[in-house]
Design an enzyme around this catalytic site. Structure first.
Site, PDB file in Angstrom:
ATOM      1  CG  ASN A  22      -2.066  -0.684   0.627  1.00 50.01           C
ATOM      2  OD1 ASN A  22      -2.851  -0.728  -0.233  1.00 50.01           O
ATOM      3  ND2 ASN A  22      -2.837  -1.583   1.922  1.00 50.01           N
ATOM      4  CG  ASN A  23       5.639   2.925   0.191  1.00 47.91           C
ATOM      5  OD1 ASN A  23       5.586   3.312  -0.828  1.00 47.91           O
ATOM      6  ND2 ASN A  23       6.165   2.473   0.543  1.00 47.91           N
ATOM      7  CB  ALA A  24       1.286   5.991  -2.912  1.00 48.44           C
ATOM      8  CE  LYS A  38       8.824  -0.963  -0.350  1.00 49.69           C
ATOM      9  NZ  LYS A  38       8.317  -2.561   0.013  1.00 49.69           N
ATOM     10  CG  ASP A  63      11.625  -7.992   2.934  1.00 48.27           C
ATOM     11  OD1 ASP A  63      11.192  -6.727   3.271  1.00 48.27           O
ATOM     12  OD2 ASP A  63      12.467  -9.139   3.456  1.00 48.27           O
ATOM     13  CG  PHE A  91      11.925   6.597   0.498  1.00 47.40           C
ATOM     14  CD1 PHE A  91      11.452   5.004   1.110  1.00 47.40           C
ATOM     15  CD2 PHE A  91      12.410   6.620  -1.221  1.00 47.40           C
ATOM     16  CE1 PHE A  91      11.767   3.736   0.143  1.00 47.40           C
ATOM     17  CE2 PHE A  91      11.938   5.110  -1.873  1.00 47.40           C
ATOM     18  CZ  PHE A  91      11.639   4.330  -1.601  1.00 47.40           C
ATOM     19  N   GLY A  92      14.432   6.561   3.131  1.00 49.96           N
ATOM     20  CA  GLY A  92      14.296   5.532   3.553  1.00 49.96           C
ATOM     21  C   GLY A  92      16.343   6.393   4.079  1.00 49.96           C
ATOM     22  CE  LYS A 128      16.114   5.720  -4.964  1.00 49.11           C
ATOM     23  NZ  LYS A 128      15.141   6.226  -3.849  1.00 49.11           N
ATOM     24  CG  HIS A 177      16.942  -2.134  -4.501  1.00 53.99           C
ATOM     25  ND1 HIS A 177      17.728  -0.767  -4.559  1.00 53.99           N
ATOM     26  CD2 HIS A 177      16.439  -2.489  -3.506  1.00 53.99           C
ATOM     27  CE1 HIS A 177      16.414   0.009  -3.269  1.00 53.99           C
ATOM     28  NE2 HIS A 177      16.138  -1.580  -3.149  1.00 53.99           N
TER      29      HIS A 177
END
Length: 191
Positions: free
Chosen positions: A8-10, A12, A68, A147-148, A170, A175
């Site tokens: 649900n991560n917009a 991603k 993941d 982010f991250g 990017k 990855h």
């Protein structure tokens, strides 16, 4: 072809939709009516990615893919790895980055990589696809985009962190993009 991406991560979801383009209809967990948390009970990216995909496939019986991913730092024996999102105890990127930087104090080797594992399940079975971007850890947090761990990761061939590079640059090397492109090749071969 309609596929569910187990997120649900917009951010991603948008990244994956851009990579796969118009060839596939990518829906989110919310779109298929899934609420709650997905299980991630294992110690490897491969196992967690598989666990999430199998969990959803059993419930929805539709083509599913999950990912993941993690930051793997050579001098830290691959940590934070599978614990990337919660490395300092919770989902707090500045704390997580600070912990990595603190643990790297005194280490000359700052080599690292972001690694993503995508698991795809449909009626034909299970396939996994890996994407890696190599680089090293910066001495301090730099940059405001992304982010991250983007403010501390410098990809090979660059002298700036992901957080200092444009999203366009990017996205050419992420990855996740590399693993999803392998998924796309597999899906194209199926059709």
């Amino acid at each position: 072809m309609k596929l569910c991406f187990a997120t649900n991560n917009a951010h991603k979801l948008e990244e994956v939709r851009q990579i796969l383009g118009d060839r596939f209809e990518i829906v989110s967990l919310k779109d298929i009516g899934f609420e709650g948390e997905l299980p991630e009970t294992h110690e490897t990216l491969e196992e967690n990615s598989l666990e999430k995909a199998e969990y959803l496939y059993e419930r929805f019986q539709m083509p599913i893919f999950s990912d993941d991913s993690g930051l793997e730092v050579q001098s830290l024996a691959g940590r934070p790895g599978v614990h990337t999102a919660h490395y300092a105890g919770d989902r707090n990127a500045p704390k997580n980055m600070a912990k990595v930087l603190e643990e790297l104090n005194g280490h000359a080797d700052r080599q690292a990589q972001f690694r993503a594992v995508v698991t795809y399940i449909d009626t034909s079975g299970v396939k996994q696809f890996e994407g890696i971007i190599k680089g090293h850890i910066a001495p301090e947090m730099t940059g405001v985009d992304g982010f991250g761990y983007d403010p501390i990761f410098i990809p090979e061939g660059y002298d700036r962190t992901f957080a200092q590079l444009s999203a366009d640059i990017k996205n050419t090397m992420s990855h996740r993009k590399r693993s999803v492109e392998k998924l796309a090749q597999h899906l194209n071969a199926l059709n």
